[in-house]
Design a protein around this motif. Structure first.
Motif, PDB file in Angstrom:
ATOM      1  N   ASP A  57       1.676   6.071  -0.692  1.00  0.00           N
ATOM      2  CA  ASP A  57       1.596   5.068   0.514  1.00  0.00           C
ATOM      3  C   ASP A  57      -0.026   4.595   0.678  1.00  0.00           C
ATOM      4  O   ASP A  57      -0.239   3.380   0.828  1.00  0.00           O
ATOM      5  CB  ASP A  57       2.237   5.752   1.737  1.00  0.00           C
ATOM      6  CG  ASP A  57       2.062   4.952   2.922  1.00  0.00           C
ATOM      7  OD1 ASP A  57       2.794   3.789   2.774  1.00  0.00           O
ATOM      8  OD2 ASP A  57       1.743   5.178   3.924  1.00  0.00           O
ATOM      9  N   TYR A  58      -0.634   5.278   0.494  1.00  0.00           N
ATOM     10  CA  TYR A  58      -2.128   5.180   0.641  1.00  0.00           C
ATOM     11  C   TYR A  58      -2.562   3.797  -0.333  1.00  0.00           C
ATOM     12  O   TYR A  58      -3.142   3.109  -0.318  1.00  0.00           O
ATOM     13  CB  TYR A  58      -2.946   6.200   0.316  1.00  0.00           C
ATOM     14  CG  TYR A  58      -4.527   6.136  -0.062  1.00  0.00           C
ATOM     15  CD1 TYR A  58      -5.555   5.474   0.906  1.00  0.00           C
ATOM     16  CD2 TYR A  58      -4.965   6.093  -1.320  1.00  0.00           C
ATOM     17  CE1 TYR A  58      -6.828   5.253   0.246  1.00  0.00           C
ATOM     18  CE2 TYR A  58      -6.140   5.785  -2.045  1.00  0.00           C
ATOM     19  CZ  TYR A  58      -7.159   5.472  -0.945  1.00  0.00           C
ATOM     20  OH  TYR A  58      -8.531   5.086  -1.141  1.00  0.00           O
ATOM     21  N   LEU A  59      -2.004   4.032  -1.729  1.00  0.00           N
ATOM     22  CA  LEU A  59      -2.445   3.162  -2.664  1.00  0.00           C
ATOM     23  C   LEU A  59      -1.927   1.555  -2.285  1.00  0.00           C
ATOM     24  O   LEU A  59      -2.113   0.668  -3.217  1.00  0.00           O
ATOM     25  CB  LEU A  59      -1.821   3.610  -3.932  1.00  0.00           C
ATOM     26  CG  LEU A  59      -2.862   4.925  -4.430  1.00  0.00           C
ATOM     27  CD1 LEU A  59      -1.922   5.418  -5.853  1.00  0.00           C
ATOM     28  CD2 LEU A  59      -4.034   4.644  -4.879  1.00  0.00           C
ATOM     29  N   GLN A  60      -1.046   1.630  -1.534  1.00  0.00           N
ATOM     30  CA  GLN A  60      -0.697   0.039  -1.008  1.00  0.00           C
ATOM     31  C   GLN A  60      -1.710  -0.833  -0.891  1.00  0.00           C
ATOM     32  O   GLN A  60      -1.451  -2.200  -0.917  1.00  0.00           O
ATOM     33  CB  GLN A  60       0.243   0.203   0.276  1.00  0.00           C
ATOM     34  CG  GLN A  60       1.461   1.026   0.019  1.00  0.00           C
ATOM     35  CD  GLN A  60       2.735   0.381  -0.614  1.00  0.00           C
ATOM     36  OE1 GLN A  60       2.600  -0.952  -0.513  1.00  0.00           O
ATOM     37  NE2 GLN A  60       3.443   0.987  -1.332  1.00  0.00           N
ATOM     38  N   TYR A  61      -2.620  -0.365  -0.694  1.00  0.00           N
ATOM     39  CA  TYR A  61      -3.964  -1.336  -0.554  1.00  0.00           C
ATOM     40  C   TYR A  61      -4.181  -1.976  -1.690  1.00  0.00           C
ATOM     41  O   TYR A  61      -4.657  -3.179  -1.663  1.00  0.00           O
ATOM     42  CB  TYR A  61      -5.052  -0.608   0.103  1.00  0.00           C
ATOM     43  CG  TYR A  61      -5.995   0.061  -1.135  1.00  0.00           C
ATOM     44  CD1 TYR A  61      -6.818  -0.475  -2.155  1.00  0.00           C
ATOM     45  CD2 TYR A  61      -5.892   1.474  -1.247  1.00  0.00           C
ATOM     46  CE1 TYR A  61      -7.597   0.230  -3.007  1.00  0.00           C
ATOM     47  CE2 TYR A  61      -6.474   2.258  -2.466  1.00  0.00           C
ATOM     48  CZ  TYR A  61      -7.302   1.410  -3.169  1.00  0.00           C
ATOM     49  OH  TYR A  61      -8.041   2.147  -4.203  1.00  0.00           O
ATOM     50  N   TRP A  62      -3.739  -1.843  -2.878  1.00  0.00           N
ATOM     51  CA  TRP A  62      -3.828  -2.455  -4.158  1.00  0.00           C
ATOM     52  C   TRP A  62      -3.016  -3.879  -3.924  1.00  0.00           C
ATOM     53  O   TRP A  62      -3.220  -4.675  -4.840  1.00  0.00           O
ATOM     54  CB  TRP A  62      -3.337  -1.889  -5.299  1.00  0.00           C
ATOM     55  CG  TRP A  62      -4.512  -0.610  -5.599  1.00  0.00           C
ATOM     56  CD1 TRP A  62      -4.271   0.683  -5.251  1.00  0.00           C
ATOM     57  CD2 TRP A  62      -5.541  -1.266  -6.441  1.00  0.00           C
ATOM     58  NE1 TRP A  62      -5.628   1.058  -6.046  1.00  0.00           N
ATOM     59  CE2 TRP A  62      -6.160   0.113  -6.560  1.00  0.00           C
ATOM     60  CE3 TRP A  62      -6.212  -2.050  -7.036  1.00  0.00           C
ATOM     61  CZ2 TRP A  62      -7.408   0.362  -7.169  1.00  0.00           C
ATOM     62  CZ3 TRP A  62      -7.275  -1.951  -7.653  1.00  0.00           C
ATOM     63  CH2 TRP A  62      -8.074  -0.830  -7.855  1.00  0.00           C
ATOM     64  N   LYS A  63      -2.060  -4.085  -3.031  1.00  0.00           N
ATOM     65  CA  LYS A  63      -1.494  -5.054  -3.016  1.00  0.00           C
ATOM     66  C   LYS A  63      -2.237  -6.279  -2.217  1.00  0.00           C
ATOM     67  O   LYS A  63      -1.876  -7.396  -2.384  1.00  0.00           O
ATOM     68  CB  LYS A  63      -0.184  -4.920  -2.206  1.00  0.00           C
ATOM     69  CG  LYS A  63       0.710  -4.157  -2.769  1.00  0.00           C
ATOM     70  CD  LYS A  63       1.697  -3.326  -1.851  1.00  0.00           C
ATOM     71  CE  LYS A  63       2.734  -4.565  -1.256  1.00  0.00           C
ATOM     72  NZ  LYS A  63       3.891  -3.578  -0.379  1.00  0.00           N
ATOM     73  N   LYS A  64      -3.389  -5.746  -1.856  1.00  0.00           N
ATOM     74  CA  LYS A  64      -4.155  -7.045  -1.145  1.00  0.00           C
ATOM     75  C   LYS A  64      -4.964  -7.806  -2.292  1.00  0.00           C
ATOM     76  O   LYS A  64      -5.415  -7.075  -3.355  1.00  0.00           O
ATOM     77  CB  LYS A  64      -5.227  -6.412  -0.225  1.00  0.00           C
ATOM     78  CG  LYS A  64      -4.832  -5.556   0.979  1.00  0.00           C
ATOM     79  CD  LYS A  64      -5.966  -5.036   1.746  1.00  0.00           C
ATOM     80  CE  LYS A  64      -5.223  -4.296   2.922  1.00  0.00           C
ATOM     81  NZ  LYS A  64      -6.495  -3.517   3.551  1.00  0.00           N
ATOM     82  N   GLN A  65      -5.058  -9.044  -2.070  1.00  0.00           N
ATOM     83  CA  GLN A  65      -5.695  -9.743  -3.038  1.00  0.00           C
ATOM     84  C   GLN A  65      -7.158  -9.393  -3.545  1.00  0.00           C
ATOM     85  O   GLN A  65      -7.335  -9.383  -4.782  1.00  0.00           O
ATOM     86  CB  GLN A  65      -5.977 -11.472  -2.749  1.00  0.00           C
ATOM     87  CG  GLN A  65      -6.169 -12.372  -3.626  1.00  0.00           C
ATOM     88  CD  GLN A  65      -6.337 -13.634  -3.279  1.00  0.00           C
ATOM     89  OE1 GLN A  65      -5.847 -14.136  -2.171  1.00  0.00           O
ATOM     90  NE2 GLN A  65      -6.434 -14.588  -4.171  1.00  0.00           N
ATOM     91  N   GLU A  66      -7.913  -9.086  -2.647  1.00  0.00           N
ATOM     92  CA  GLU A  66      -9.222  -8.471  -3.262  1.00  0.00           C
ATOM     93  C   GLU A  66      -9.219  -7.298  -4.418  1.00  0.00           C
ATOM     94  O   GLU A  66     -10.056  -7.286  -4.901  1.00  0.00           O
ATOM     95  CB  GLU A  66     -10.166  -8.337  -2.034  1.00  0.00           C
ATOM     96  CG  GLU A  66      -9.750  -7.193  -1.115  1.00  0.00           C
ATOM     97  CD  GLU A  66      -9.000  -7.554   0.194  1.00  0.00           C
ATOM     98  OE1 GLU A  66      -9.130  -6.824   1.010  1.00  0.00           O
ATOM     99  OE2 GLU A  66      -8.329  -8.567   0.050  1.00  0.00           O
ATOM    100  N   TYR A  67      -7.874  -6.528  -4.281  1.00  0.00           N
ATOM    101  CA  TYR A  67      -7.961  -5.474  -4.845  1.00  0.00           C
ATOM    102  C   TYR A  67      -6.992  -6.060  -6.185  1.00  0.00           C
ATOM    103  O   TYR A  67      -7.251  -5.594  -7.547  1.00  0.00           O
ATOM    104  CB  TYR A  67      -7.403  -4.384  -4.463  1.00  0.00           C
ATOM    105  CG  TYR A  67      -8.421  -3.765  -3.403  1.00  0.00           C
ATOM    106  CD1 TYR A  67      -9.503  -2.913  -3.776  1.00  0.00           C
ATOM    107  CD2 TYR A  67      -7.993  -3.902  -2.281  1.00  0.00           C
ATOM    108  CE1 TYR A  67     -10.379  -2.402  -2.889  1.00  0.00           C
ATOM    109  CE2 TYR A  67      -9.239  -3.563  -0.942  1.00  0.00           C
ATOM    110  CZ  TYR A  67     -10.119  -2.588  -1.620  1.00  0.00           C
ATOM    111  OH  TYR A  67     -10.976  -2.218  -0.666  1.00  0.00           O
ATOM    112  N   SER A  68      -5.837  -6.634  -6.044  1.00  0.00           N
ATOM    113  CA  SER A  68      -4.958  -7.167  -7.055  1.00  0.00           C
ATOM    114  C   SER A  68      -5.476  -8.001  -8.163  1.00  0.00           C
ATOM    115  O   SER A  68      -4.981  -8.064  -9.343  1.00  0.00           O
ATOM    116  CB  SER A  68      -3.580  -7.679  -6.414  1.00  0.00           C
ATOM    117  OG  SER A  68      -3.951  -8.809  -5.671  1.00  0.00           O
ATOM    118  N   VAL A  69      -6.579  -8.527  -8.055  1.00  0.00           N
ATOM    119  CA  VAL A  69      -6.947  -9.159  -8.984  1.00  0.00           C
ATOM    120  C   VAL A  69      -7.383  -8.455 -10.234  1.00  0.00           C
ATOM    121  O   VAL A  69      -7.824  -9.028 -11.199  1.00  0.00           O
ATOM    122  CB  VAL A  69      -8.313 -10.234  -8.473  1.00  0.00           C
ATOM    123  CG1 VAL A  69      -7.689 -11.227  -7.408  1.00  0.00           C
ATOM    124  CG2 VAL A  69      -9.403  -9.469  -7.751  1.00  0.00           C
TER     125      VAL A  69
END
Length: 131
Positions: A57-69
């Motif tokens: 659940d914590y790793l959901q932040y990877w869905k934000k554009q600044e990380y997903s790139v």
């Protein structure tokens, strides 16, 4: 016996812990795109552990554009979403289910590659005729 005291962190982790954590989490998130790895996690019981589920659940932040790139395998985000479901986590222990997921993933890649090539050919034709 506490094994954590026996393992020294790599020098890189001590020099720049934020960067090291970013790299480790990036690598782990991308591993979630591999159905065989998900099956491994399910069969070893990791997907039943509350702490591990919280980590997913914590790793959901990877869905934000600044990380997903930074993701090379963006389908890992879809699996990250699916892993929020208890039913999906349970089914991953089934080898047949895992094989089905893997086959569907391969079919998707094949279809995507074929469509991408057709699109590139159409662009090339338009550019060629316009010149």
């Amino acid at each position: 016996m506490d094994l954590s005291s026996m393992v020294e962190p790599p020098e890189e982790a001590l020099e720049n812990p934020e960067r090291y954590r970013f790299q480790m989490e990036l690598e782990f998130v991308q591993c979630l795109a591999n159905p065989q790895y998900l099956n491994f996690l399910a069969q070893r019981g990791y997907l039943k552990q509350k702490e591990f589920i919280n980590y997913l659940d914590y790793l959901q932040y990877w869905k934000k554009q600044e990380y997903s790139v930074y993701l090379k395998y963006p389908q890992c985000l879809h699996f990250l979403d699916l892993l929020q479901s208890e039913h999906f986590r349970r089914e991953l222990a089934n080898a047949q289910c895992t094989k089905f997921i893997e086959e569907q993933q391969l079919l998707h890649w094949h279809h995507y590659t074929k469509k991408k090539m057709q699109f590139q050919q159409q662009i090339a034709c338009v550019v060629y005729t316009a010149a």
